[in-house]
Design a protein around this motif. Sequence first.
Motif, PDB file in Angstrom:
ATOM      1  N   ALA A  72     -16.003 -12.254  -8.694  1.00  0.00           N
ATOM      2  CA  ALA A  72     -17.293 -11.647  -8.977  1.00  0.00           C
ATOM      3  C   ALA A  72     -18.385 -12.509  -8.354  1.00  0.00           C
ATOM      4  O   ALA A  72     -18.424 -13.727  -8.564  1.00  0.00           O
ATOM      5  N   VAL A  73     -19.255 -11.875  -7.560  1.00  0.00           N
ATOM      6  CA  VAL A  73     -20.318 -12.589  -6.866  1.00  0.00           C
ATOM      7  C   VAL A  73     -21.642 -11.903  -7.167  1.00  0.00           C
ATOM      8  O   VAL A  73     -21.733 -10.671  -7.169  1.00  0.00           O
ATOM      9  N   SER A  74     -22.666 -12.686  -7.424  1.00  0.00           N
ATOM     10  CA  SER A  74     -23.993 -12.141  -7.662  1.00  0.00           C
ATOM     11  C   SER A  74     -24.580 -11.590  -6.363  1.00  0.00           C
ATOM     12  O   SER A  74     -24.482 -12.230  -5.304  1.00  0.00           O
ATOM     13  N   SER A  75     -25.175 -10.404  -6.449  1.00  0.00           N
ATOM     14  CA  SER A  75     -25.805  -9.817  -5.269  1.00  0.00           C
ATOM     15  C   SER A  75     -26.944 -10.708  -4.774  1.00  0.00           C
ATOM     16  O   SER A  75     -27.234 -10.752  -3.574  1.00  0.00           O
ATOM     17  N   LEU A 130     -27.881 -15.667   1.137  1.00  0.00           N
ATOM     18  CA  LEU A 130     -27.140 -16.185   2.288  1.00  0.00           C
ATOM     19  C   LEU A 130     -27.427 -15.372   3.544  1.00  0.00           C
ATOM     20  O   LEU A 130     -27.690 -15.928   4.619  1.00  0.00           O
ATOM     21  N   ILE A 131     -27.421 -14.046   3.414  1.00  0.00           N
ATOM     22  CA  ILE A 131     -27.637 -13.181   4.574  1.00  0.00           C
ATOM     23  C   ILE A 131     -29.060 -13.324   5.107  1.00  0.00           C
ATOM     24  O   ILE A 131     -29.276 -13.519   6.313  1.00  0.00           O
ATOM     25  N   ASN A 178     -34.984  -4.325  -7.322  1.00  0.00           N
ATOM     26  CA  ASN A 178     -33.720  -3.619  -7.541  1.00  0.00           C
ATOM     27  C   ASN A 178     -32.665  -4.103  -6.549  1.00  0.00           C
ATOM     28  O   ASN A 178     -32.926  -4.243  -5.356  1.00  0.00           O
ATOM     29  N   GLY A 179     -31.491  -4.333  -7.041  1.00  0.00           N
ATOM     30  CA  GLY A 179     -30.388  -4.761  -6.198  1.00  0.00           C
ATOM     31  C   GLY A 179     -30.144  -6.250  -6.185  1.00  0.00           C
ATOM     32  O   GLY A 179     -29.114  -6.700  -5.674  1.00  0.00           O
ATOM     33  N   LEU A 180     -31.075  -7.028  -6.744  1.00  0.00           N
ATOM     34  CA  LEU A 180     -30.909  -8.481  -6.746  1.00  0.00           C
ATOM     35  C   LEU A 180     -30.317  -9.016  -8.046  1.00  0.00           C
ATOM     36  O   LEU A 180     -30.078 -10.212  -8.159  1.00  0.00           O
ATOM     37  N   ASN A 181     -30.113  -8.156  -9.010  1.00  0.00           N
ATOM     38  CA  ASN A 181     -29.589  -8.606 -10.301  1.00  0.00           C
ATOM     39  C   ASN A 181     -28.277  -7.913 -10.652  1.00  0.00           C
ATOM     40  O   ASN A 181     -27.985  -7.647 -11.802  1.00  0.00           O
ATOM     41  N   GLN A 182     -27.485  -7.636  -9.630  1.00  0.00           N
ATOM     42  CA  GLN A 182     -26.209  -6.961  -9.835  1.00  0.00           C
ATOM     43  C   GLN A 182     -25.057  -7.909  -9.561  1.00  0.00           C
ATOM     44  O   GLN A 182     -25.224  -8.942  -8.906  1.00  0.00           O
ATOM     45  N   MET A 183     -23.886  -7.537 -10.052  1.00  0.00           N
ATOM     46  CA  MET A 183     -22.661  -8.291  -9.778  1.00  0.00           C
ATOM     47  C   MET A 183     -21.770  -7.459  -8.876  1.00  0.00           C
ATOM     48  O   MET A 183     -21.520  -6.278  -9.142  1.00  0.00           O
TER      49      MET A 183
END
Length: 222
Positions: free
Chosen positions: A60-63, A69-70, A48-53
Motif C-alpha cells: 500500500a502506497v500513499s498517492s 516523487l513524480i 483531491n487525489g492526494l489523500n488516497q491509498m
Amino acid sequence: VFERFAFRPVRYAPTTTGLLTAFGVSIVVQNLFMLLISPKPQSVSVLNGLNQMWFFGPFAVSSLQVMELIVSGLTILALVLFLNRSTLGLAIRAASRDFATVRLMGIKANRVIATAFAISGALAGIAAVFILARRGSVSPDLGFGLVLKAFVACVIGGFGSLPGAAVGGMLLGFIEVGLLVALPQEYAGFRDALTYAIIVALLVYRPEGLLGQRIELGDKEI
C-alpha cells in the motif's frame, strides 16, 4: 516585487548583505501575516487525489508520496533542460559566474534576475502544495524551517550545483528518516542534533560539498 524593491538595491553589495536582506524580508512578511490574518495555524483543504491509498498487490502506497516523487522528478528535469537548452537559462548560469560580463554581452540583467526570482517562487509554490497536503494547515512561520533545511541541502551538495542540491536534499531526508526509525522513542528529540552532527562531519571531510568543485587558493574557477 521582492526582487524589485528589496534585492535590487543591494545587488552589488557583498553576498552576506543579500542573505541578511532575505532573512529581513522573511521576518517582515511573517509579521504582516500575523498582524493582518492570524498568528495561529489555519487549516487548508487537501487537493483531491492526494489523500488516497494505492494498492499494488500486498503493498500500500500513499498517492501523495507517488505524486511527490513524480512531480519532483519532472520539475528537476524541466529545470535542467531550461538552464542548459534555453537562451535565458544559459544567461542565468552565466550571470551566476560573471554578472558584469553578461551585461557587456548585451543581456538585460534585470530580466535575467527577475526570471530567476520567478522560477524560485514557482518551485516554492509546487513544494508548498505537497507540504500543506501533509500538514493540513498553514502558519506564518511555516517556511522558515523548510528554507533552513533547503540551505543545508545546498551546502551538502555544493553551492552552484543543481544536481548537488538535489542529492543533498535526498541525503538530508534519508538521514532524518533513518534516525527517526533507528532512535528509541525517548531519544527522538535528539534527531535534529544528530542530523546536523552527521552533516558537520561530512563537511569536515568534503567542505566544498558532495558535488561541489574544490578550488585551491590561487586556482581559477572554471
